[in-house]
Enzyme design. Structure first.
Site, PDB file in Angstrom:
ATOM      1  N   LYS A  40      -2.686 -13.180   3.040  1.00 31.56           N
ATOM      2  CA  LYS A  40      -3.463 -12.207   3.947  1.00 31.56           C
ATOM      3  C   LYS A  40      -3.891 -12.012   4.968  1.00 31.56           C
ATOM      4  O   LYS A  40      -5.316 -12.046   3.757  1.00 31.56           O
ATOM      5  CB  LYS A  40      -3.029 -10.777   3.357  1.00 31.56           C
ATOM      6  CG  LYS A  40      -2.699  -9.252   4.195  1.00 31.56           C
ATOM      7  CD  LYS A  40      -1.344  -7.997   3.448  1.00 31.56           C
ATOM      8  CE  LYS A  40      -1.774  -6.827   4.902  1.00 31.56           C
ATOM      9  NZ  LYS A  40      -0.607  -5.182   4.229  1.00 31.56           N
ATOM     10  N   ASN A  75      -4.365 -11.002  -1.157  1.00 33.72           N
ATOM     11  CA  ASN A  75      -4.567 -10.106  -0.369  1.00 33.72           C
ATOM     12  C   ASN A  75      -6.609  -9.913  -0.150  1.00 33.72           C
ATOM     13  O   ASN A  75      -6.899  -9.755  -1.463  1.00 33.72           O
ATOM     14  CB  ASN A  75      -4.376  -7.968  -0.617  1.00 33.72           C
ATOM     15  CG  ASN A  75      -5.639  -7.771   0.479  1.00 33.72           C
ATOM     16  OD1 ASN A  75      -6.367  -7.384   1.575  1.00 33.72           O
ATOM     17  ND2 ASN A  75      -5.209  -6.581  -0.205  1.00 33.72           N
ATOM     18  N   PHE A  88      -8.567   0.071  -3.640  1.00 34.91           N
ATOM     19  CA  PHE A  88      -7.978  -0.547  -4.069  1.00 34.91           C
ATOM     20  C   PHE A  88      -7.218   0.460  -5.271  1.00 34.91           C
ATOM     21  O   PHE A  88      -7.863   0.308  -6.821  1.00 34.91           O
ATOM     22  CB  PHE A  88      -8.330  -1.316  -5.073  1.00 34.91           C
ATOM     23  CG  PHE A  88      -8.419  -2.632  -4.170  1.00 34.91           C
ATOM     24  CD1 PHE A  88      -6.875  -2.734  -2.968  1.00 34.91           C
ATOM     25  CD2 PHE A  88      -8.826  -4.251  -3.974  1.00 34.91           C
ATOM     26  CE1 PHE A  88      -6.038  -4.050  -2.880  1.00 34.91           C
ATOM     27  CE2 PHE A  88      -8.426  -4.911  -2.809  1.00 34.91           C
ATOM     28  CZ  PHE A  88      -6.983  -4.899  -2.252  1.00 34.91           C
ATOM     29  N   ASN A 136     -11.798  -2.154   2.425  1.00 34.15           N
ATOM     30  CA  ASN A 136     -11.878  -1.076   0.898  1.00 34.15           C
ATOM     31  C   ASN A 136     -12.690  -1.610   0.696  1.00 34.15           C
ATOM     32  O   ASN A 136     -13.462  -0.284  -0.756  1.00 34.15           O
ATOM     33  CB  ASN A 136     -11.295   0.200   1.815  1.00 34.15           C
ATOM     34  CG  ASN A 136     -10.088   0.701   2.624  1.00 34.15           C
ATOM     35  OD1 ASN A 136     -11.604   0.672   3.397  1.00 34.15           O
ATOM     36  ND2 ASN A 136      -9.272   0.769   2.786  1.00 34.15           N
ATOM     37  N   THR A 137     -13.047  -2.758  -0.272  1.00 34.77           N
ATOM     38  CA  THR A 137     -13.416  -2.724  -1.251  1.00 34.77           C
ATOM     39  C   THR A 137     -14.757  -3.811  -1.346  1.00 34.77           C
ATOM     40  O   THR A 137     -14.539  -5.246  -0.239  1.00 34.77           O
ATOM     41  CB  THR A 137     -12.362  -3.845  -1.796  1.00 34.77           C
ATOM     42  OG1 THR A 137     -11.673  -3.398  -2.791  1.00 34.77           O
ATOM     43  CG2 THR A 137     -13.707  -4.353  -3.534  1.00 34.77           C
ATOM     44  N   GLY A 140       1.120  -1.109  -0.055  1.00 32.33           N
ATOM     45  CA  GLY A 140      -0.189   0.036   0.155  1.00 32.33           C
ATOM     46  C   GLY A 140       0.724   1.236  -0.523  1.00 32.33           C
ATOM     47  O   GLY A 140       0.580   2.183  -0.535  1.00 32.33           O
ATOM     48  N   ASN A 146      -7.624   4.310   6.215  1.00 30.05           N
ATOM     49  CA  ASN A 146      -7.638   5.032   4.921  1.00 30.05           C
ATOM     50  C   ASN A 146      -8.868   4.096   4.569  1.00 30.05           C
ATOM     51  O   ASN A 146      -9.297   2.985   4.863  1.00 30.05           O
ATOM     52  CB  ASN A 146      -6.344   4.342   4.417  1.00 30.05           C
ATOM     53  CG  ASN A 146      -6.489   3.044   3.739  1.00 30.05           C
ATOM     54  OD1 ASN A 146      -7.023   2.577   2.472  1.00 30.05           O
ATOM     55  ND2 ASN A 146      -5.776   1.749   4.782  1.00 30.05           N
ATOM     56  N   ARG A 147      -9.089   4.113   3.617  1.00 31.05           N
ATOM     57  CA  ARG A 147     -10.572   4.060   2.254  1.00 31.05           C
ATOM     58  C   ARG A 147     -10.203   3.882   0.963  1.00 31.05           C
ATOM     59  O   ARG A 147     -10.845   4.342   0.588  1.00 31.05           O
ATOM     60  CB  ARG A 147     -11.507   4.553   3.436  1.00 31.05           C
ATOM     61  CG  ARG A 147     -11.632   5.765   3.350  1.00 31.05           C
ATOM     62  CD  ARG A 147     -13.356   6.233   2.674  1.00 31.05           C
ATOM     63  NE  ARG A 147     -13.798   7.823   3.263  1.00 31.05           N
ATOM     64  CZ  ARG A 147     -13.242   8.605   3.696  1.00 31.05           C
ATOM     65  NH1 ARG A 147     -13.708   8.129   5.877  1.00 31.05           N
ATOM     66  NH2 ARG A 147     -13.200   9.839   4.469  1.00 31.05           N
ATOM     67  N   SER A 200      -8.793  -6.740   2.916  1.00 28.37           N
ATOM     68  CA  SER A 200      -8.924  -5.440   2.686  1.00 28.37           C
ATOM     69  C   SER A 200     -10.300  -4.307   2.810  1.00 28.37           C
ATOM     70  O   SER A 200     -11.271  -5.780   2.317  1.00 28.37           O
ATOM     71  CB  SER A 200      -8.645  -4.614   1.546  1.00 28.37           C
ATOM     72  OG  SER A 200      -9.107  -3.287   1.620  1.00 28.37           O
ATOM     73  N   ASN A 205       1.562  -8.048  -3.637  1.00 34.47           N
ATOM     74  CA  ASN A 205       0.168  -7.891  -3.334  1.00 34.47           C
ATOM     75  C   ASN A 205      -1.215  -7.750  -4.111  1.00 34.47           C
ATOM     76  O   ASN A 205      -1.251  -6.288  -5.120  1.00 34.47           O
ATOM     77  CB  ASN A 205       0.095  -6.637  -2.605  1.00 34.47           C
ATOM     78  CG  ASN A 205      -1.035  -7.053  -1.542  1.00 34.47           C
ATOM     79  OD1 ASN A 205      -2.386  -6.469  -1.760  1.00 34.47           O
ATOM     80  ND2 ASN A 205      -0.881  -7.081  -0.384  1.00 34.47           N
ATOM     81  N   ASN A 227      -4.228  -7.234   7.663  1.00 33.74           N
ATOM     82  CA  ASN A 227      -3.899  -5.731   7.311  1.00 33.74           C
ATOM     83  C   ASN A 227      -4.630  -5.219   8.270  1.00 33.74           C
ATOM     84  O   ASN A 227      -4.760  -5.101  10.461  1.00 33.74           O
ATOM     85  CB  ASN A 227      -4.677  -6.406   6.227  1.00 33.74           C
ATOM     86  CG  ASN A 227      -5.508  -5.480   4.822  1.00 33.74           C
ATOM     87  OD1 ASN A 227      -5.081  -4.580   5.356  1.00 33.74           O
ATOM     88  ND2 ASN A 227      -4.903  -5.731   4.198  1.00 33.74           N
ATOM     89  N   TYR A 270       4.366  -0.224   7.821  1.00 36.20           N
ATOM     90  CA  TYR A 270       4.041   0.910   6.971  1.00 36.20           C
ATOM     91  C   TYR A 270       3.376   1.852   7.709  1.00 36.20           C
ATOM     92  O   TYR A 270       4.393   3.106   7.552  1.00 36.20           O
ATOM     93  CB  TYR A 270       2.198   0.645   5.893  1.00 36.20           C
ATOM     94  CG  TYR A 270       2.078   1.620   5.696  1.00 36.20           C
ATOM     95  CD1 TYR A 270       1.987   3.697   5.732  1.00 36.20           C
ATOM     96  CD2 TYR A 270       1.100   1.281   4.125  1.00 36.20           C
ATOM     97  CE1 TYR A 270       1.185   4.152   4.350  1.00 36.20           C
ATOM     98  CE2 TYR A 270       0.754   2.297   3.428  1.00 36.20           C
ATOM     99  CZ  TYR A 270       1.243   3.657   3.195  1.00 36.20           C
ATOM    100  OH  TYR A 270       0.021   4.074   2.680  1.00 36.20           O
TER     101      TYR A 270
END
Ligand SMILES: Cc1cc2nc3c(=O)[nH]c(=O)nc-3n(C[C@H](O)[C@H](O)[C@H](O)COP(=O)(O)O)c2cc1C
Length: 364
Positions: free
Chosen positions: A226, A189, A131, A194-195, A79, A127-128, A192, A156, A255, A325
């Site tokens: 992940k 991945n 991808f 955010n999807t 990311g 974060n949003r 996440s 990733n 994550n 990160y």
């Protein structure tokens, strides 16, 4: 257990005094793009790279894993460099490996901005992004033309937003197939937040379908999964059994989380939370997986690592490699040297000459 040998070296003072206040004034995503550009620019020339190495490069702690050689166990988490723009820079500030992406089969813009938020008080990010990425074909072309780092490179891989869940395995496999010649391994991945519905793919049958399809295209390169920190123990063990049973090389834990600390100290934004508040949960997940697999299956530990004590905790609870990160945003590039040299000092002062002896030390 804290240890004086593990005390973080004062590498980030310049960054904290000069760069961090400037960055704090800027929108998070813009600050991120500018920092990447600056790193890319500095690492462009021989002199710039030499300067980075003089300032930041840590000592070596050699690790062999997945048939690959790592100069040290600390990697850049996914990311941060979604387009693989600054690989020379990451290598020269001392990361032992790099994970680029997430990349999906199709190019997509991600969620509307603003979508990245920073909180200095709690040293956390929300974060949003969703991808936002250049898609697998453009990524493959870029990787073919660009510099290939001297440290292991992982990609990733995520699912395109418009691809239906039942076709997800084809989406993941297409990205792997396109980028196969240019990377050393892949991270699937499925975690996440955010999807929409992506994390449903952590269910056994769906995950198995993805792994099997990806493995048709990855030749002998390592494939890891992940996972999310928001799963229950049974779900985590089940994912581990599925992935391990199908021959995955290991797991990346974890994550970002959709949960928030109860004290309300975190800003009120939707998205995945990373950084310091994630640290303990991610270590719990690492420990659970290490116990479930008797420490025999590689875990890449990530979540809230910002100094050598955090890194030591992750490794002694079972992580074979580690990543970060958020702390790069708050501490600056000196965080890498501080962590790796701190680990090296701690090993020396404890009479440990092989990094492998540290792995799972607190579980024994
Ligand atoms: C802005 C941002 C974007 C991210 N993008 C990805 C991604 O594309 N794929 C992924 O697996 N993880 C992604 N992550 C999660 C990180 O790789 C990492 O797992 C998480 O931030 C926890 O580590 P940290 O506490 O050191 O930040 C992202 C994190 C942030 C803050």
């Amino acid at each position: 257990m804290k240890n004086t040998a593990c005390r973080q070296q004062n590498m980030g003072v310049g960054y904290k005094i000069f760069a961090r206040p400037l960055i704090a004034l800027q929108d998070s995503e813009k600050a991120h793009s500018r920092s990447l550009l600056a790193l890319r620019f500095v690492s462009w020339s021989f002199i710039g790279r030499m300067l980075l190495r003089i300032l930041y490069k840590p000592k070596n702690i050699p690790v062999s894993k997945f048939g690959l050689n790592f100069p040290n166990p600390l990697g850049l988490a996914a990311g941060m460099d979604k387009r693989a723009e600054a690989m020379k820079g990451w290598e020269n500030i001392g990361f032992g490996f790099i994970e680029i992406g997430g990349i999906t089969e199709f190019k997509q813009p991600g969620n509307p901005k603003p979508r990245m938020f920073r909180d200095g008080k709690t040293q956390s990010l929300i974060n949003r992004m969703g991808f936002n990425n250049i898609g697998s074909k453009e990524m493959a072309t870029h990787l073919k033309q660009t510099y290939s780092p001297n440290v292991p490179l992982f990609l990733n891989v995520g699912k395109s937003k418009d691809t239906k869940l039942e076709d997800a395995h084809l989406d993941y496999a297409k990205t792997v197939e396109s980028c196969l010649p240019y990377v050393d391994g892949f991270v699937i991945n499925v975690s996440s937040p955010n999807t929409p519905n992506l994390r449903e793919l952590q269910k056994d049958e769906d995950l198995a379908r993805i792994i099997i399809e990806v493995q048709k295209h990855c030749e002998d390169k390592p494939v890891l999964v992940k996972i999310s920190p928001d799963l229950g123990d049974m779900q985590i063990k089940s994912i581990v059994d599925t992935a391990r049973g199908l021959g995955c090389a290991g797991i990346v834990a974890t994550n970002t989380t959709v949960s928030r600390p109860e004290d309300g100290s975190i800003m009120d934004e939707t998205g995945g939370l990373s950084g310091r508040p994630l640290k303990n949960r991610s270590t719990e997940v690492i420990r659970l997986i290490a116990d479930h697999t008797d420490g025999n299956w590689p875990i890449i530990g990530v979540g809230g690592i910002s100094n050598c004590d955090d890194a030591y905790e992750k490794i002694s609870n079972g992580a074979h490699l580690i990543q970060l990160y958020s702390s790069l945003v708050f501490e600056g590039p000196g965080v890498v040297k501080g962590i790796v040299n701190g680990l090296e000092n701690r090993m020396k002062s404890n009479g440990i000459y092989e990094f492998s002896e540290l792995i799972g030390h607190d579980r024994r």
